[in-house]
Design a protein around this motif. Structure first.
Motif, PDB file in Angstrom:
ATOM      1  N   THR A  70      52.898  39.259  32.362  1.00 39.08           N
ATOM      2  CA  THR A  70      53.825  38.450  33.177  1.00 39.08           C
ATOM      3  C   THR A  70      55.245  38.405  32.606  1.00 39.08           C
ATOM      4  N   GLY A  71      55.417  38.798  31.361  1.00 37.49           N
ATOM      5  CA  GLY A  71      56.723  38.687  30.704  1.00 37.49           C
ATOM      6  C   GLY A  71      57.032  37.264  30.259  1.00 37.49           C
ATOM      7  N   LEU A  72      56.019  36.375  30.274  1.00 37.82           N
ATOM      8  CA  LEU A  72      56.284  34.985  29.882  1.00 37.82           C
ATOM      9  C   LEU A  72      56.279  34.844  28.358  1.00 37.82           C
ATOM     10  N   LEU A  73      57.405  34.368  27.835  1.00 38.54           N
ATOM     11  CA  LEU A  73      57.552  34.173  26.395  1.00 38.54           C
ATOM     12  C   LEU A  73      57.712  32.686  26.113  1.00 38.54           C
ATOM     13  N   ALA A  74      56.887  32.158  25.221  1.00 41.47           N
ATOM     14  CA  ALA A  74      57.087  30.777  24.763  1.00 41.47           C
ATOM     15  C   ALA A  74      57.661  30.843  23.351  1.00 41.47           C
ATOM     16  N   CYS A  75      58.734  30.109  23.106  1.00 40.25           N
ATOM     17  CA  CYS A  75      59.334  30.124  21.769  1.00 40.25           C
ATOM     18  C   CYS A  75      59.989  28.780  21.496  1.00 40.25           C
ATOM     19  N   GLU A  76      60.315  28.553  20.219  1.00 44.98           N
ATOM     20  CA  GLU A  76      60.948  27.284  19.858  1.00 44.98           C
ATOM     21  C   GLU A  76      62.410  27.275  20.301  1.00 44.98           C
ATOM     22  N   GLY A  77      62.948  26.048  20.361  1.00 47.91           N
ATOM     23  CA  GLY A  77      64.285  25.876  20.931  1.00 47.91           C
ATOM     24  C   GLY A  77      65.415  26.475  20.107  1.00 47.91           C
ATOM     25  N   GLY A  78      65.153  26.752  18.809  1.00 46.22           N
ATOM     26  CA  GLY A  78      66.225  27.299  17.969  1.00 46.22           C
ATOM     27  C   GLY A  78      66.215  28.813  17.880  1.00 46.22           C
ATOM     28  N   VAL A  79      65.282  29.463  18.574  1.00 52.02           N
ATOM     29  CA  VAL A  79      65.253  30.941  18.599  1.00 52.02           C
ATOM     30  C   VAL A  79      66.508  31.416  19.333  1.00 52.02           C
ATOM     31  N   THR A  80      67.157  32.461  18.808  1.00 52.53           N
ATOM     32  CA  THR A  80      68.362  32.948  19.499  1.00 52.53           C
ATOM     33  C   THR A  80      68.004  34.091  20.459  1.00 52.53           C
ATOM     34  N   LEU A  81      68.910  34.314  21.408  1.00 51.97           N
ATOM     35  CA  LEU A  81      68.687  35.428  22.333  1.00 51.97           C
ATOM     36  C   LEU A  81      68.718  36.746  21.558  1.00 51.97           C
ATOM     37  N   GLY A  82      69.503  36.792  20.476  1.00 53.68           N
ATOM     38  CA  GLY A  82      69.533  37.997  19.637  1.00 53.68           C
ATOM     39  C   GLY A  82      68.161  38.268  19.032  1.00 53.68           C
TER      40      GLY A  82
ATOM     41  N   GLY B   8      67.554  26.659  23.291  1.00 56.27           N
ATOM     42  CA  GLY B   8      67.886  25.254  23.619  1.00 56.27           C
ATOM     43  C   GLY B   8      69.308  25.131  24.133  1.00 56.27           C
ATOM     44  N   GLY B   9      70.257  25.820  23.477  1.00 57.45           N
ATOM     45  CA  GLY B   9      71.656  25.774  23.895  1.00 57.45           C
ATOM     46  C   GLY B   9      71.862  26.444  25.248  1.00 57.45           C
ATOM     47  N   ALA B  10      71.124  27.540  25.486  1.00 61.04           N
ATOM     48  CA  ALA B  10      71.252  28.261  26.769  1.00 61.04           C
ATOM     49  C   ALA B  10      70.735  27.388  27.914  1.00 61.04           C
TER      50      ALA B  10
END
Ligand code: FAD
Length: 434
Positions: A69-81, A106-108
């Motif tokens: 599905t392309g669904l990614l769960a990650c923490e809020g401080g992970v960067t898009l980089g 989180g910022g996005a």
């Protein structure tokens, strides 16, 4: 620890508490608090002067990924980089990316950011399927368009004021390769930009223009139009150039009108007539990331960005007025970006993108002179029924904010009472500035 500051070099005054574990309670602090990602907001939306910043850098773990599905769960401080580094080689890409990859999830979400594909994909928040919100009363809510939908809508574009996003689930899209077919088309003025933009939005997933902000008269708004599509395989993520870093603050004198002119001329010359090329996604999406800490070019006094959106229904006069005021001021800018936003509604109560054309430019912060220009520009935007972007803002008035964000009282109702920002205190103040 290096001082915490926003991208425009406003230094945080107050405490900062690093967070490490998503299951921990919020730290016990005096007064108000605000999450802080990578500080890529230019002004004071990511600051809580006198309060405590919750530094989310430690919340940097991937939680799960479903290749089907392309669904990614990650923490809020992970960067898009970090997402790109891990998932682009597997053929997945964040659906919306801004002009720098150094922003956190989180910022996005909190600024409901937009990218070069707004006309096709809408905002970042449109691709967030769920998130967990930790509030100062210790409660945790999993929010989505179906669960706690009001809180979800308030958190997307909610400027970090509804609580801490500990983790989020995003839908990544499939890409055929790590390469982009990038075409550059020079255009002569703002009318030509609109024609090119309307045509390109149907053929290209990504569109944006760089404009020469010093050009006037018939050439007002001349520039280079960039458009691109993901290129088909067999290309693989290639070698990446290491970014160079601006090692220290440059003296203010370096940044005068002449250097801005020279930069503009060089940039135009480098790109003019470039036609179509096949490039890695990095220089196409994140050209500025090639020079780390480029904000030091502006010296210790820092920079301010002006970004507005002007609705289409008022015609081209508004855009011309804004560009003309900027050109007349001669205060220059390394960057002047023009992009049309499409009609896809943003899921957030307070999202900035709306149908129209957005103009974004950086200015060295030079006291009253710069403020006077920003006030003039704000007046033009208000007159046109447009909006200013909180992520970039340092000076918006309460009047402008109320006009552009009529749903702000709904956010205030859902705001976590302990979460506040300097931006929020300013734009919701009862007193107008003189
Ligand atoms: C070079 C450059 C190019 C840019 N290009 C674009 C662009 O093309 N499009 C665009 O939309 N923006 C753009 N931006 C702005 C940038 O995308 C936003 O400011 C983004 O929100 C910054 O993310 P951050 O992680 O640094 O968050 P910060 O700036 O640290 O914080 C932003 C907001 O997010 C909140 N926040 C952070 N983490 C959390 C969390 N875990 N939970 C709840 N709230 C949180 C903060 O309280 C604050 O209100 C650009 C910025 C730069 C410097």
């Amino acid at each position: 620890m290096a001082p915490v500051e926003s991208w425009g070099r406003i230094r945080a005054e107050g405490a900062a508490r690093p967070l490490w574990w998503r299951d921990d309670p919020l730290p016990e602090v005096e007064g108000t608090m605000l999450p802080f990602g990578r500080g890529r907001s230019y002004g004071d939306a990511c600051l809580d002067q006198g309060g405590t910043l919750l530094l989310t850098r430690g919340l940097s773990r991937f939680i799960s990924f479903d290749e089907a599905t392309g669904l990614l769960a990650c923490e809020g401080g992970v960067t898009l980089g970090e997402i790109l580094a891990r998932f682009a080689p597997l053929g997945f890409f964040p659906t919306v990316v801004p002009g720098t990859k150094h922003v956190t999830v989180g910022g996005a979400i909190a600024n409901d950011i937009h990218g070069k594909n707004h006309h096709r994909a809408g905002t970042f928040g449109a691709h967030v399927t769920r998130l967990e919100l930790l509030r100062s009363d210790g409660s945790r809510r999993v929010c989505s368009p179906a669960e706690h939908p009001e809180l979800f809508a308030a958190t997307v574009g909610g400027l970090g004021l509804t609580g801490l996003v500990t983790w989020a689930e995003l839908r990544l899209k499939r890409i055929p390769s790590a390469f982009i077919r990038w075409e550059t088309v020079p255009f002569e003025n703002v009318d030509a930009f609109f024609e090119l933009s309307a045509r390109s939005d149907t053929t290209h997933e990504y569109t944006v223009a760089w404009i020469d902000c010093l050009a006037r008269g018939d050439r007002l708004g001349r520039g280079l139009f960039y458009r691109g599509n993901h290129a088909e395989a067999p290309f693989r993520a290639g070698r990446r150039r290491r970014p160079v870093t601006v090692p220290f603050d440059l003296p203010d004198a370096v940044l005068n009108r002449l250097t801005v002119k020279a930069f503009n001329a060089l940039y135009r010359w480098r790109n003019r007539g470039a036609g179509e090329r096949l490039v890695h996604y990095e220089p196409f999406f994140f050209p500025l990331d090639g020079v780390e800490r480029w904000n030091r070019i502006y010296g210790r006094s820092g920079l301010m960005q002006f970004q507005c959106v002007l609705p289409f229904d008022r015609g081209l006069g508004g855009v011309r007025g804004v560009l003309d005021a900027i050109a007349r001021s001669g205060q220059g800018s390394f960057l002047a970006v023009l992009k049309t936003f499409g009609g896809l509604p943003s899921p957030g109560l307070l999202s900035f993108p709306r149908p129209g054309v957005t103009v974004a430019l950086d200015f060295p912060r030079r006291g009253e002179r710069t403020l006077a220009l920003f006030r003039e520009l704000e007046g033009l935007v208000l007159e046109q029924g447009g909006a200013l972007y909180p992520a970039k803002d340092l000076v918006m008035s309460p009047r402008m904010f109320r006009a552009a964000y009529p749903r702000a009282p709904e956010l205030e109702r859902l705001r976590d009472p302990r979460f506040e920002s300097t931006f929020w205190r300013r734009v919701t103040a009862a007193e107008e500035r003189p």
